[in-house]
Scaffold this motif. Structure first.
Motif: not given
Length: 535
Positions: A476-479, A482-483
């Motif tokens: 999971v990462t934030m772009l 948004d996650f």
């Protein structure tokens, strides 16, 4: 025995003789002649010293013969034969020496005068005409003179002596070789007689004869020592004897018997030693000897048997009384101890104090004072088998077991005894620690994260070499606020995950969650999350 060797003193004298002989051939000066006399005096001193050594060997031989005539006689008889032959040849060489002096020195008329006159006092000591006539008579090779007769006597002595040692006639084991070849200064071959006595001066002849006497003595000493050493430890008694105690078991079980052998290290099986033993003491002395128990021996060996009625350490002392080589009774004390303990079983997990489900748990099982092959262990739950790769045992337990019991019996002197039991807890293997590039949190270089490209489960601080398999995980990462989660099967990053990491900015966080893994026991595990920040 080693092959024939001259002592350093004999080698020195022989070398001096060779040098002085060469000088004499070049018109020897008076000082060189005097030096030759010194060599002869040294040789006479060596003869006297060798006589003492030979007497010492014969004295020890005679002592052993008196103690055990039946056993020593074959060797003793041969030693006496060699001694008689040696004395006969030495007397013959002496007779030649004295006859040579009488013929060469007009003023000396009797053997007694020849014996008592020192070589340095003989005026004709530098003469060679009469000595050559004496040793060669009318023969060019010396065969008709005294030198030829001497060679025959030496050859006969060699033959007799080598036969005693079971050596061939061409052996050089005792020296006194006369076969040659010998050569003169021009390289012409000579006989033994010519090499030693042809146109040599009287001083040289006397020295050579004394050197031959030394070689005869050396041969006698060598052969007598060989015969004496051929008598083995069981054929005669040693002067230096040490009492020994050898126990069958130093640790015995309650109700069993302690057994030991007490014997003299170099003993005579025909001896019947007197043995006295007393329990509970450190030594046998005059004050407690009367309380000691006499024990009969057989073939020089005494067996002790004590009943183990109480637990603990038990000590005892005693003495062995035997006849030494001088025929005197001598006491040799001994002492020892043994331990009596209750039946007990020792079981120790080799790596941990519990057994783990689904893995090979190495374990050692032993009983103090008892060989492993006599122990028969069993397990109440699980499987117990010999370790195929080394010593000890392997325990395997399965899911659903919380504890297991290892028990053992042992074959002790033909009786099957219960040695006790030990209980072990059963646990599942602990969870491994999920890591990426050996990290589970913190900052990481983008290229390092891409190069790692996989989650590796690690068994930190766990002694077993186990492999967990990662079945799936989610990154999971934030772009753009948004996650964004991405899930993949196995432990490798998917191509989409790698592309997201490659486009990541400094400070961007990546979370690896829901990491599912399978252990060697077949159980499913959810491993720890991994939180990494791109630096």
């Amino acid at each position: 025995m080693a092959a024939y060797k001259e002592t350093p003193r004999q080698k020195m004298i022989a070398m001096m003789y060779l040098v002085l002989t060469a000088l004499l051939a070049l018109n020897v000066s008076k000082s060189m002649l005097d030096a030759f006399i010194v060599v002869n005096e040294s040789m006479e001193s060596t003869i006297g010293n060798f006589s003492s050594k030979i007497e010492d060997v014969h004295a020890e031989f005679n002592k052993q013969y008196k103690l055990n005539p039946n056993k020593i006689k074959p060797f003793w008889d041969k030693a006496q034969e060699v001694r008689a032959n040696s004395q006969d040849l030495i007397q013959y060489i002496d007779s030649i020496k004295y006859a040579l002096i009488i013929q060469s020195e007009n003023k000396i008329k009797t053997v007694d005068e020849a014996k008592s006159t020192l070589l340095k006092d003989i005026k004709s000591k530098d003469g060679y005409t009469e000595p050559t006539r004496f040793f060669f008579k009318n023969s060019e090779d010396g065969s008709k003179g005294a030198s030829g007769a001497l060679r025959l006597r030496i050859d006969e002595f060699r033959k007799q002596t080598l036969a005693v040692m079971n050596e061939p006639e061409n052996s050089d084991r005792i020296g006194l070789l006369t076969k040659g070849p010998y050569y003169d200064a021009d390289g012409m071959e000579q006989s033994w007689e010519q090499h030693n006595f042809y146109y040599t001066i009287l001083a040289a002849d006397v020295t050579i004869l004394n050197k031959l006497i030394g070689e005869v003595q050396n041969a006698e000493f060598d052969v007598t020592s060989y015969l004496f050493s051929s008598v083995t430890a069981e054929d005669f008694k040693f002067d230096d004897i040490t009492a020994k105690v050898i126990s069958q078991n130093s640790y015995i079980l309650k109700g069993q018997q302690y057994e030991a052998e007490v014997f003299v290290a170099a003993y005579d099986t025909k001896q019947k030693p007197e043995v006295y033993v007393l329990q509970g003491v450190d030594e046998i002395n005059e004050s407690n000897l009367s309380r000691a128990t006499p024990i009969e021996g057989k073939d020089g060996v005494v067996k002790l048997n004590f009943t183990s009625s109480t637990e603990g350490t038990h000590k005892y002392a005693g003495l062995i009384r035997i006849v030494n080589p001088e025929g005197e009774k001598v006491d040799y004390p001994f002492k020892s101890e043994y331990i009596v303990g209750p039946p007990s079983l020792t079981v120790a997990a080799t790596k941990m104090n519990v057994f783990y489900i689904g893995v090979d748990n190495p374990v050692s099982i032993s009983v103090p004072g008892m060989a492993d092959e006599l122990i028969n262990p069993t397990i109440s739950a699980g499987k117990l088998s010999r370790n195929p790769n080394g010593p000890g045992w392997i325990v395997r337990v399965e899911t659903g077991t919380t504890k297991t019991l290892i028990s053992a019996t042992a074959n002790y002197n033909g009786t099957r005894l219960n040695m006790g039991s030990s209980e072990f807890r059963v646990k599942r293997v602990p969870d491994p620690v999920a890591k990426i590039a050996r990290q589970k949190e913190g900052s990481i270089d983008k290229n390092t994260l891409i190069a790692a490209a996989a989650i590796i489960p690690s068994m930190d601080d766990f002694e077993f070499d186990l492999n967990f398999i990662v079945n799936s995980f989610t990154m999971v990462t934030m772009l753009n606020g948004d996650f964004v989660p991405k899930t993949t099967q196995g432990n490798q990053f998917s191509a989409e995950m790698i592309e997201m990491i490659r486009n990541a900015r400094r400070g961007q966080k990546f979370f690896f969650e829901n990491i599912q893994a399978s252990g060697p026991d077949g159980s499913k595990r959810t491993l720890n999350p991994i939180n990494l920040t791109i630096n």
